[in-house]
Design a protein around this motif. Structure first.
Motif, PDB file in Angstrom:
ATOM      1  N   MET A   1      15.501  35.532  74.607  1.00 13.88           N
ATOM      2  CA  MET A   1      16.882  35.440  75.018  1.00 13.88           C
ATOM      3  C   MET A   1      17.765  34.982  73.863  1.00 13.88           C
ATOM      4  SD  MET A   1      16.543  34.092  78.922  1.00 13.88           S
ATOM      5  CE  MET A   1      14.834  33.743  79.194  1.00 13.88           C
ATOM      6  N   ALA A   2      17.135  34.539  72.808  1.00 15.35           N
ATOM      7  CA  ALA A   2      17.895  34.121  71.637  1.00 15.35           C
ATOM      8  C   ALA A   2      18.061  35.274  70.647  1.00 15.35           C
ATOM      9  CB  ALA A   2      17.202  32.947  70.952  1.00 15.35           C
ATOM     10  N   SER A   3      17.448  36.426  70.954  1.00 14.08           N
ATOM     11  CA  SER A   3      17.508  37.547  70.017  1.00 14.08           C
ATOM     12  C   SER A   3      18.895  38.175  69.983  1.00 14.08           C
ATOM     13  CB  SER A   3      16.487  38.625  70.404  1.00 14.08           C
ATOM     14  OG  SER A   3      16.917  39.312  71.560  1.00 14.08           O
ATOM     15  N   THR A   4      19.183  38.811  68.882  1.00 11.02           N
ATOM     16  CA  THR A   4      20.457  39.513  68.728  1.00 11.02           C
ATOM     17  C   THR A   4      20.574  40.626  69.757  1.00 11.02           C
ATOM     18  OG1 THR A   4      20.456  39.028  66.366  1.00 11.02           O
ATOM     19  CG2 THR A   4      21.875  40.825  67.102  1.00 11.02           C
ATOM     20  N   ASN A   5      19.477  41.353  69.993  1.00  8.50           N
ATOM     21  CA  ASN A   5      19.504  42.450  70.975  1.00  8.50           C
ATOM     22  C   ASN A   5      19.893  41.949  72.357  1.00  8.50           C
ATOM     23  OD1 ASN A   5      18.792  44.352  69.096  1.00  8.50           O
ATOM     24  ND2 ASN A   5      16.625  44.295  69.600  1.00  8.50           N
ATOM     25  N   PHE A   6      19.334  40.808  72.762  1.00  3.97           N
ATOM     26  CA  PHE A   6      19.661  40.250  74.071  1.00  3.97           C
ATOM     27  C   PHE A   6      21.128  39.838  74.119  1.00  3.97           C
ATOM     28  CE2 PHE A   6      19.997  36.858  77.214  1.00  3.97           C
ATOM     29  CZ  PHE A   6      19.369  37.431  78.297  1.00  3.97           C
ATOM     30  N   LYS A   7      21.588  39.203  73.081  1.00  9.03           N
ATOM     31  CA  LYS A   7      22.968  38.716  73.046  1.00  9.03           C
ATOM     32  C   LYS A   7      23.991  39.858  73.044  1.00  9.03           C
ATOM     33  CE  LYS A   7      21.848  34.344  70.906  1.00  9.03           C
ATOM     34  NZ  LYS A   7      21.906  33.516  69.704  1.00  9.03           N
ATOM     35  N   LEU A   8      23.573  41.028  72.590  1.00 11.55           N
ATOM     36  CA  LEU A   8      24.475  42.185  72.569  1.00 11.55           C
ATOM     37  C   LEU A   8      24.606  42.851  73.937  1.00 11.55           C
ATOM     38  CD1 LEU A   8      23.509  43.831  69.165  1.00 11.55           C
ATOM     39  CD2 LEU A   8      25.614  42.565  69.707  1.00 11.55           C
ATOM     40  N   LEU A   9      23.716  42.517  74.868  1.00 15.24           N
ATOM     41  CA  LEU A   9      23.785  43.090  76.216  1.00 15.24           C
ATOM     42  C   LEU A   9      24.991  42.519  76.957  1.00 15.24           C
ATOM     43  CD1 LEU A   9      20.044  42.721  77.241  1.00 15.24           C
ATOM     44  CD2 LEU A   9      21.214  44.849  76.633  1.00 15.24           C
ATOM     45  N   ASP A  10      25.500  43.290  77.915  1.00 17.05           N
ATOM     46  CA  ASP A  10      26.587  42.772  78.742  1.00 17.05           C
ATOM     47  C   ASP A  10      26.035  41.655  79.628  1.00 17.05           C
ATOM     48  OD1 ASP A  10      26.174  43.931  81.689  1.00 17.05           O
ATOM     49  OD2 ASP A  10      25.600  45.471  80.232  1.00 17.05           O
ATOM     50  N   VAL A  11      26.911  40.831  80.155  1.00 19.12           N
ATOM     51  CA  VAL A  11      26.532  39.643  80.918  1.00 19.12           C
ATOM     52  C   VAL A  11      25.628  39.988  82.102  1.00 19.12           C
ATOM     53  CG1 VAL A  11      27.423  37.731  82.301  1.00 19.12           C
ATOM     54  CG2 VAL A  11      28.574  38.378  80.196  1.00 19.12           C
ATOM     55  N   ASN A  12      25.923  41.048  82.823  1.00 19.94           N
ATOM     56  CA  ASN A  12      25.100  41.430  83.979  1.00 19.94           C
ATOM     57  C   ASN A  12      23.691  41.833  83.560  1.00 19.94           C
ATOM     58  OD1 ASN A  12      27.017  40.882  85.941  1.00 19.94           O
ATOM     59  ND2 ASN A  12      27.908  42.924  85.783  1.00 19.94           N
ATOM     60  N   SER A  13      23.571  42.553  82.460  1.00 19.01           N
ATOM     61  CA  SER A  13      22.249  42.940  81.959  1.00 19.01           C
ATOM     62  C   SER A  13      21.474  41.713  81.510  1.00 19.01           C
ATOM     63  CB  SER A  13      22.376  43.928  80.799  1.00 19.01           C
ATOM     64  OG  SER A  13      22.903  45.148  81.258  1.00 19.01           O
ATOM     65  N   GLN A  14      22.139  40.768  80.883  1.00 15.70           N
ATOM     66  CA  GLN A  14      21.487  39.526  80.475  1.00 15.70           C
ATOM     67  C   GLN A  14      20.958  38.775  81.696  1.00 15.70           C
ATOM     68  OE1 GLN A  14      24.014  37.050  78.041  1.00 15.70           O
ATOM     69  NE2 GLN A  14      24.128  38.555  76.409  1.00 15.70           N
ATOM     70  N   LYS A  15      21.763  38.687  82.739  1.00 16.26           N
ATOM     71  CA  LYS A  15      21.339  37.990  83.960  1.00 16.26           C
ATOM     72  C   LYS A  15      20.124  38.667  84.574  1.00 16.26           C
ATOM     73  CE  LYS A  15      25.810  36.077  85.270  1.00 16.26           C
ATOM     74  NZ  LYS A  15      26.903  36.103  86.264  1.00 16.26           N
ATOM     75  N   THR A  16      20.152  40.001  84.618  1.00 15.14           N
ATOM     76  CA  THR A  16      19.042  40.753  85.194  1.00 15.14           C
ATOM     77  C   THR A  16      17.768  40.528  84.402  1.00 15.14           C
ATOM     78  OG1 THR A  16      20.534  42.435  86.060  1.00 15.14           O
ATOM     79  CG2 THR A  16      18.214  43.070  85.799  1.00 15.14           C
ATOM     80  N   ARG A  17      17.859  40.649  83.098  1.00 14.06           N
ATOM     81  CA  ARG A  17      16.665  40.482  82.259  1.00 14.06           C
ATOM     82  C   ARG A  17      16.144  39.050  82.313  1.00 14.06           C
ATOM     83  NH1 ARG A  17      16.912  44.584  77.167  1.00 14.06           N
ATOM     84  NH2 ARG A  17      17.475  46.387  78.417  1.00 14.06           N
ATOM     85  N   ARG A  18      17.054  38.083  82.295  1.00 21.02           N
ATOM     86  CA  ARG A  18      16.644  36.676  82.392  1.00 21.02           C
ATOM     87  C   ARG A  18      15.897  36.450  83.706  1.00 21.02           C
ATOM     88  NH1 ARG A  18      21.237  34.553  81.508  1.00 21.02           N
ATOM     89  NH2 ARG A  18      20.898  34.154  79.308  1.00 21.02           N
ATOM     90  N   SER A  19      16.412  37.024  84.759  1.00 23.01           N
ATOM     91  CA  SER A  19      15.796  36.896  86.073  1.00 23.01           C
ATOM     92  C   SER A  19      14.391  37.501  86.084  1.00 23.01           C
ATOM     93  CB  SER A  19      16.720  37.583  87.071  1.00 23.01           C
ATOM     94  OG  SER A  19      16.239  37.606  88.307  1.00 23.01           O
ATOM     95  N   VAL A  20      14.217  38.656  85.482  1.00 24.65           N
ATOM     96  CA  VAL A  20      12.909  39.309  85.410  1.00 24.65           C
ATOM     97  C   VAL A  20      11.943  38.455  84.599  1.00 24.65           C
ATOM     98  CG1 VAL A  20      11.665  41.306  84.461  1.00 24.65           C
ATOM     99  CG2 VAL A  20      13.782  41.651  85.740  1.00 24.65           C
ATOM    100  N   ILE A  21      12.395  37.965  83.455  1.00 25.58           N
ATOM    101  CA  ILE A  21      11.548  37.143  82.587  1.00 25.58           C
ATOM    102  C   ILE A  21      11.112  35.879  83.316  1.00 25.58           C
ATOM    103  CG2 ILE A  21      11.521  35.724  80.490  1.00 25.58           C
ATOM    104  CD1 ILE A  21      13.406  37.931  79.273  1.00 25.58           C
ATOM    105  N   GLU A  22      12.055  35.209  83.967  1.00 21.81           N
ATOM    106  CA  GLU A  22      11.734  33.974  84.679  1.00 21.81           C
ATOM    107  C   GLU A  22      10.760  34.232  85.827  1.00 21.81           C
ATOM    108  OE1 GLU A  22      15.596  32.350  85.558  1.00 21.81           O
ATOM    109  OE2 GLU A  22      15.826  31.579  83.520  1.00 21.81           O
ATOM    110  N   ALA A  23      10.930  35.335  86.531  1.00 25.79           N
ATOM    111  CA  ALA A  23      10.008  35.677  87.617  1.00 25.79           C
ATOM    112  C   ALA A  23       8.604  35.946  87.076  1.00 25.79           C
ATOM    113  CB  ALA A  23      10.521  36.886  88.390  1.00 25.79           C
ATOM    114  N   CYS A  24       8.516  36.620  85.956  1.00 22.57           N
ATOM    115  CA  CYS A  24       7.214  36.898  85.341  1.00 22.57           C
ATOM    116  C   CYS A  24       6.520  35.609  84.916  1.00 22.57           C
ATOM    117  CB  CYS A  24       7.369  37.827  84.140  1.00 22.57           C
ATOM    118  SG  CYS A  24       7.803  39.523  84.584  1.00 22.57           S
ATOM    119  N   LEU A  25       7.285  34.678  84.381  1.00 28.85           N
ATOM    120  CA  LEU A  25       6.704  33.408  83.946  1.00 28.85           C
ATOM    121  C   LEU A  25       6.202  32.569  85.107  1.00 28.85           C
ATOM    122  CD1 LEU A  25       9.206  32.407  81.128  1.00 28.85           C
ATOM    123  CD2 LEU A  25       6.851  33.228  80.856  1.00 28.85           C
ATOM    124  N   GLU A  26       6.732  32.796  86.294  1.00 24.30           N
ATOM    125  CA  GLU A  26       6.306  32.058  87.484  1.00 24.30           C
ATOM    126  C   GLU A  26       5.069  32.669  88.146  1.00 24.30           C
ATOM    127  OE1 GLU A  26       7.260  29.133  88.802  1.00 24.30           O
ATOM    128  OE2 GLU A  26       8.547  28.885  87.042  1.00 24.30           O
TER     129      GLU A  26
END
Length: 67
Positions: A1-26
């Motif tokens: 989430m600290a990558s440049t590619n992630f930061k270039l995503l729009d806010v909604n895409s960031q939220k979606t990806r963060r949500s997927v990552i967090e679910a996978c980690l759980e």
């Protein structure tokens, strides 16, 4: 989430990806295990862990594709 590619995503895409990552980690390492994917040090995680998560979500096609 600290990558440049992630930061270039729009806010909604960031939220979606963060949500997927967090679910996978759980996800538990094994069914019924108290240990979760987030307990695996990054240096020891790899393709096998990702395949496990993907395979567990196989019946939920959109979730499997997102993971």
């Amino acid at each position: 989430m600290a990558s440049t590619n992630f930061k270039l995503l729009d806010v909604n895409s960031q939220k979606t990806r963060r949500s997927v990552i967090e679910a996978c980690l759980e996800e538990p390492l094994e069914p019924g295990s108290a240990l979760k994917m987030l307990h695996v040090p990054v240096i020891h995680s790899g393709a096998a862990h990702l395949r496990t998560i993907r395979d567990r979500k196989a019946e939920f096609k959109a979730a499997a594709n997102a993971a």
